[in-house]
Design a protein around this motif. Structure first.
Motif, PDB file in Angstrom:
ATOM      1  N   THR A   1       2.206  -3.384   7.944  1.00  0.00           N
ATOM      2  CA  THR A   1       2.986  -4.668   8.150  1.00  0.00           C
ATOM      3  C   THR A   1       4.348  -4.955   7.393  1.00  0.00           C
ATOM      4  O   THR A   1       5.376  -5.140   8.135  1.00  0.00           O
ATOM      5  CB  THR A   1       2.361  -6.319   7.917  1.00  0.00           C
ATOM      6  OG1 THR A   1       1.004  -6.144   8.674  1.00  0.00           O
ATOM      7  CG2 THR A   1       2.904  -7.210   7.695  1.00  0.00           C
ATOM      8  N   PRO A   2       4.579  -4.719   6.133  1.00  0.00           N
ATOM      9  CA  PRO A   2       5.709  -4.444   5.476  1.00  0.00           C
ATOM     10  C   PRO A   2       6.764  -3.270   5.960  1.00  0.00           C
ATOM     11  O   PRO A   2       7.864  -3.628   6.105  1.00  0.00           O
ATOM     12  CB  PRO A   2       5.255  -4.160   3.758  1.00  0.00           C
ATOM     13  CG  PRO A   2       3.987  -4.425   3.790  1.00  0.00           C
ATOM     14  CD  PRO A   2       3.385  -4.063   5.037  1.00  0.00           C
ATOM     15  N   MET A   3       6.053  -2.214   6.542  1.00  0.00           N
ATOM     16  CA  MET A   3       6.825  -1.211   7.281  1.00  0.00           C
ATOM     17  C   MET A   3       7.766  -1.686   8.533  1.00  0.00           C
ATOM     18  O   MET A   3       8.579  -1.653   8.754  1.00  0.00           O
ATOM     19  CB  MET A   3       6.274  -0.085   7.425  1.00  0.00           C
ATOM     20  CG  MET A   3       5.894   0.783   6.253  1.00  0.00           C
ATOM     21  SD  MET A   3       7.423   1.413   5.547  1.00  0.00           S
ATOM     22  CE  MET A   3       8.083   2.279   6.888  1.00  0.00           C
ATOM     23  N   PHE A   4       6.914  -2.593   9.188  1.00  0.00           N
ATOM     24  CA  PHE A   4       7.159  -3.222  10.546  1.00  0.00           C
ATOM     25  C   PHE A   4       8.459  -3.981  10.022  1.00  0.00           C
ATOM     26  O   PHE A   4       9.540  -4.043  10.956  1.00  0.00           O
ATOM     27  CB  PHE A   4       6.094  -3.996  11.176  1.00  0.00           C
ATOM     28  CG  PHE A   4       4.977  -3.150  11.747  1.00  0.00           C
ATOM     29  CD1 PHE A   4       5.535  -2.276  12.880  1.00  0.00           C
ATOM     30  CD2 PHE A   4       3.771  -3.258  11.795  1.00  0.00           C
ATOM     31  CE1 PHE A   4       4.634  -1.398  13.461  1.00  0.00           C
ATOM     32  CE2 PHE A   4       2.785  -2.687  12.306  1.00  0.00           C
ATOM     33  CZ  PHE A   4       3.407  -1.506  13.054  1.00  0.00           C
ATOM     34  N   GLY A   5       8.273  -4.661   9.064  1.00  0.00           N
ATOM     35  CA  GLY A   5       9.386  -5.704   8.672  1.00  0.00           C
ATOM     36  C   GLY A   5      10.520  -4.993   8.193  1.00  0.00           C
ATOM     37  O   GLY A   5      11.614  -5.390   8.747  1.00  0.00           O
ATOM     38  N   VAL A   6      10.748  -3.960   7.553  1.00  0.00           N
ATOM     39  CA  VAL A   6      11.780  -3.115   7.196  1.00  0.00           C
ATOM     40  C   VAL A   6      12.336  -2.355   8.628  1.00  0.00           C
ATOM     41  O   VAL A   6      13.738  -2.527   8.897  1.00  0.00           O
ATOM     42  CB  VAL A   6      11.572  -2.116   6.269  1.00  0.00           C
ATOM     43  CG1 VAL A   6      12.856  -0.965   6.264  1.00  0.00           C
ATOM     44  CG2 VAL A   6      11.299  -2.791   4.781  1.00  0.00           C
TER      45      VAL A   6
ATOM     46  N   ALA B   1       0.769  -1.105   0.181  1.00  0.00           N
ATOM     47  CA  ALA B   1      -0.029   0.129   0.101  1.00  0.00           C
ATOM     48  C   ALA B   1       0.766   1.096   0.060  1.00  0.00           C
ATOM     49  O   ALA B   1       2.096   1.318   0.248  1.00  0.00           O
ATOM     50  CB  ALA B   1      -0.825   0.074   1.210  1.00  0.00           C
ATOM     51  N   PRO B   2       0.395   2.376  -0.502  1.00  0.00           N
ATOM     52  CA  PRO B   2       1.243   3.602  -0.251  1.00  0.00           C
ATOM     53  C   PRO B   2       1.312   4.105   0.878  1.00  0.00           C
ATOM     54  O   PRO B   2       0.403   4.256   1.864  1.00  0.00           O
ATOM     55  CB  PRO B   2       0.128   4.623  -1.224  1.00  0.00           C
ATOM     56  CG  PRO B   2      -1.138   4.014  -1.166  1.00  0.00           C
ATOM     57  CD  PRO B   2      -1.079   2.541  -1.196  1.00  0.00           C
ATOM     58  N   VAL B   3       2.388   4.435   1.479  1.00  0.00           N
ATOM     59  CA  VAL B   3       2.767   4.969   2.848  1.00  0.00           C
ATOM     60  C   VAL B   3       3.478   6.155   2.646  1.00  0.00           C
ATOM     61  O   VAL B   3       4.770   6.155   2.084  1.00  0.00           O
ATOM     62  CB  VAL B   3       3.362   3.858   3.561  1.00  0.00           C
ATOM     63  CG1 VAL B   3       3.900   4.395   4.863  1.00  0.00           C
ATOM     64  CG2 VAL B   3       2.797   2.690   3.685  1.00  0.00           C
ATOM     65  N   GLY B   4       3.032   7.312   3.439  1.00  0.00           N
ATOM     66  CA  GLY B   4       3.627   8.680   3.375  1.00  0.00           C
ATOM     67  C   GLY B   4       5.076   8.509   4.315  1.00  0.00           C
ATOM     68  O   GLY B   4       4.971   7.813   5.192  1.00  0.00           O
ATOM     69  N   LEU B   5       6.075   9.325   3.974  1.00  0.00           N
ATOM     70  CA  LEU B   5       7.202   9.569   4.894  1.00  0.00           C
ATOM     71  C   LEU B   5       7.736   7.970   5.239  1.00  0.00           C
ATOM     72  O   LEU B   5       8.114   7.897   6.361  1.00  0.00           O
ATOM     73  CB  LEU B   5       6.586  10.385   6.105  1.00  0.00           C
ATOM     74  CG  LEU B   5       6.587  11.886   5.885  1.00  0.00           C
ATOM     75  CD1 LEU B   5       6.119  12.463   7.222  1.00  0.00           C
ATOM     76  CD2 LEU B   5       7.940  12.530   5.362  1.00  0.00           C
ATOM     77  N   GLN B   6       7.775   7.096   4.289  1.00  0.00           N
ATOM     78  CA  GLN B   6       8.422   5.898   4.645  1.00  0.00           C
ATOM     79  C   GLN B   6      10.094   6.169   5.370  1.00  0.00           C
ATOM     80  O   GLN B   6      10.172   5.329   5.995  1.00  0.00           O
ATOM     81  CB  GLN B   6       8.516   4.991   3.539  1.00  0.00           C
ATOM     82  CG  GLN B   6       7.010   4.510   3.062  1.00  0.00           C
ATOM     83  CD  GLN B   6       7.028   3.791   1.666  1.00  0.00           C
ATOM     84  OE1 GLN B   6       7.435   4.418   0.753  1.00  0.00           O
ATOM     85  NE2 GLN B   6       6.615   2.833   1.478  1.00  0.00           N
TER      86      GLN B   6
ATOM     87  N   CYS C   1       2.850   0.496  -4.539  1.00  0.00           N
ATOM     88  CA  CYS C   1       2.141   1.581  -4.790  1.00  0.00           C
ATOM     89  C   CYS C   1       2.978   2.808  -4.149  1.00  0.00           C
ATOM     90  O   CYS C   1       3.070   2.732  -2.793  1.00  0.00           O
ATOM     91  CB  CYS C   1       0.843   1.533  -4.309  1.00  0.00           C
ATOM     92  SG  CYS C   1      -0.330   3.017  -4.799  1.00  0.00           S
ATOM     93  N   LEU C   2       3.437   3.781  -4.849  1.00  0.00           N
ATOM     94  CA  LEU C   2       4.255   4.906  -4.491  1.00  0.00           C
ATOM     95  C   LEU C   2       3.221   5.902  -3.960  1.00  0.00           C
ATOM     96  O   LEU C   2       2.325   6.484  -4.786  1.00  0.00           O
ATOM     97  CB  LEU C   2       5.031   5.600  -5.194  1.00  0.00           C
ATOM     98  CG  LEU C   2       5.847   6.640  -4.937  1.00  0.00           C
ATOM     99  CD1 LEU C   2       6.686   6.244  -3.854  1.00  0.00           C
ATOM    100  CD2 LEU C   2       6.712   7.015  -6.369  1.00  0.00           C
TER     101      LEU C   2
ATOM    102  N   PRO D   1      15.387   4.331   7.256  1.00  0.00           N
ATOM    103  CA  PRO D   1      15.994   5.077   6.181  1.00  0.00           C
ATOM    104  C   PRO D   1      15.791   3.924   4.920  1.00  0.00           C
ATOM    105  O   PRO D   1      16.254   3.014   5.141  1.00  0.00           O
ATOM    106  CB  PRO D   1      17.518   5.268   6.672  1.00  0.00           C
ATOM    107  CG  PRO D   1      17.437   5.234   8.082  1.00  0.00           C
ATOM    108  CD  PRO D   1      16.277   4.554   8.504  1.00  0.00           C
ATOM    109  N   LYS D   2      15.407   4.662   3.860  1.00  0.00           N
ATOM    110  CA  LYS D   2      15.272   4.027   2.637  1.00  0.00           C
ATOM    111  C   LYS D   2      14.629   2.929   2.675  1.00  0.00           C
ATOM    112  O   LYS D   2      14.526   2.007   1.664  1.00  0.00           O
ATOM    113  CB  LYS D   2      17.106   3.394   2.133  1.00  0.00           C
ATOM    114  CG  LYS D   2      18.063   4.521   1.869  1.00  0.00           C
ATOM    115  CD  LYS D   2      19.148   3.979   1.228  1.00  0.00           C
ATOM    116  CE  LYS D   2      19.119   3.600  -0.077  1.00  0.00           C
ATOM    117  NZ  LYS D   2      19.005   4.840  -0.892  1.00  0.00           N
ATOM    118  N   ALA D   3      13.541   3.082   3.506  1.00  0.00           N
ATOM    119  CA  ALA D   3      12.384   2.064   3.563  1.00  0.00           C
ATOM    120  C   ALA D   3      11.587   2.012   2.357  1.00  0.00           C
ATOM    121  O   ALA D   3      11.380   0.960   1.662  1.00  0.00           O
ATOM    122  CB  ALA D   3      11.525   2.335   4.557  1.00  0.00           C
ATOM    123  N   CYS D   4      11.464   2.970   1.548  1.00  0.00           N
ATOM    124  CA  CYS D   4      10.572   3.157   0.440  1.00  0.00           C
ATOM    125  C   CYS D   4      11.347   2.462  -0.626  1.00  0.00           C
ATOM    126  O   CYS D   4      10.965   1.420  -1.517  1.00  0.00           O
ATOM    127  CB  CYS D   4      10.421   4.511  -0.028  1.00  0.00           C
ATOM    128  SG  CYS D   4       9.397   4.607  -1.519  1.00  0.00           S
TER     129      CYS D   4
END
Length: 382
Positions: free
Chosen positions: A337-342, A82-87, A110-111, A92-95
């Motif tokens: 969930t993917p953000m938690f992973g990174v 999903a699109p996530v702001g301020l990743q 999705c950016l 750092p470099k999560a996106c």
């Protein structure tokens, strides 16, 4: 593709605990928080977990297949990023890491307009195979420039955002200085000092910036004036008069995100949109709104044969993905969930998370005796 699954972190709950240890408190709050009392944040997850599936144990069963077709492309699983702001603020470099992981796993990435990697950077990582979510600019000229950049970079699926007509009231962000205009507090500075891995990564990656928007931001703005500029630049509310020129200009797939009622679904179909994502922005906008799974269950039978219906918000695990597909979604998206992973595992955290989600969905489908994703609704307990 090398496997990056780490058996020390087999669930999102394990990833959350590890991420919290590695992130400054303000960054963790930004990732996890909802608005007001976080009622809708909790409701999203609870209602998905209330969905029940029925197994068929005595039928012939030849195995399950996760591959899912969406807009003419076959993906390896029924979920995307999903699109996530301020990743890049959260890690750092999560996106960039997640774009690479999604590409390697053959799932959609999705950016967001307000993420920390540019359209062009994500295009280079994904080979142009990515989605772009547009925060609607106040000026048509800026809208057209963003759409042109996305199209020229290879993007063929545009997501227009309907569920953020106003800046939300998020107490944790306000207290942490991440509201508009933003401010850096002594507490935030102390938190950064106690998270050296995060701080060193930020030093190497450079301060998080709105990279897609950077060409349009006046030079030399401090944090306060940058926040005010972004507030003025985006008009928020999406209307029919704003959708029509986008549909005329955009020649690819056009998806609207944030639809939760039949009136909006009818308008989306009227304007020739190709898909809609049932969403409440992860419980970050309207605290007393419905969970996403409930309107999905009503909208899918009524509109599913006229427009592609997807869902995000509240989906945390592979079991949640299965429950959402069983409730009528053609596809799903996960952000936190993917953000938690990174944030927990760094560069290969996205790979770990996508592998984990696939394993979880596979187990659910094998357990209930479901051979293909599109047959999951047959296993829904009514």
């Amino acid at each position: 593709m090398a496997e990056h699954f780490n058996s020390e972190f087999p669930s999102v709950e394990h990833l959350i605990r590890q991420a919290k240890k590695r992130m400054p408190g303000f960054a963790f709050d930004y990732l996890t928080a909802g608005c007001f009392g976080e009622v809708n944040l909790d409701r999203n997850q609870k209602d998905i977990r209330d969905v029940q599936l029925k197994p068929w144990y005595l039928r012939d069963y030849e195995g399950s297949n996760l591959k899912t077709e969406l807009f003419g492309k076959t993906y390896d699983a029924p979920f995307g990023m999903a699109p996530v702001g301020l990743q890049g603020l959260m890690w750092p470099k999560a996106c960039e890491y997640l774009a690479q992981a999604a590409t390697d796993h053959n799932i959609p990435f999705c950016l967001s307009t307000v993420s920390t990697a540019s359209i062009e950077t994500v295009s280079a990582i994904t080979g142009g195979d990515f989605w772009f979510q547009l925060y609607h600019p106040a000026e048509d000229k800026l809208r057209d420039k963003l759409l042109e950049r996305a199209w020229e970079s290879g993007c063929k699926t545009l997501v227009i955002l309907a569920d953020t007509p106003t800046f939300a009231y998020r107490p944790k962000e306000i207290r942490n200085g991440l509201s508009i205009p933003p401010r850096m507090t002594m507490r935030n500075i102390l938190q950064m000092c106690t998270r050296p891995t995060w701080s060193l990564g930020q030093l190497m990656a450079g301060a998080p910036e709105f990279k897609t928007m950077k060409p349009y931001i006046p030079a030399g703005l401090n944090m306060k004036h940058l926040g005010l500029f972004m507030n003025k630049t985006f008009s928020g509310r999406l209307t029919e008069s704003k959708i029509a020129p986008i549909r005329d200009q955009w020649k690819g797939n056009l998806v609207i995100k944030g639809v939760v009622n039949p009136e909006d679904a009818e308008l989306a179909i009227k304007h020739g949109l190709d898909g809609m994502i049932v969403s409440n922005h992860g419980g970050r906008q309207l605290d007393r709104g419905e969970s996403t799974i409930r309107p999905l269950a009503r909208l899918a039978p009524e509109f599913g044969d006229r427009i592609k219906i997807m869902m995000d918000s509240g989906i945390r695990s592979g079991a949640d993905v299965a429950s959402t597909i069983a409730s009528g979604a053609a596809f799903t998206f996960l952000g936190r969930t993917p953000m938690f992973g990174v944030c927990a595992l760094g560069k290969y955290g996205g790979h770990h998370t996508f592998e984990m989600l696939k394993k979880q969905i596979q187990q659910v489908m094998e357990q209930v005796g479901c051979e293909s994703v599109d047959r999951l609704p047959e296993h829904l307990v009514g």
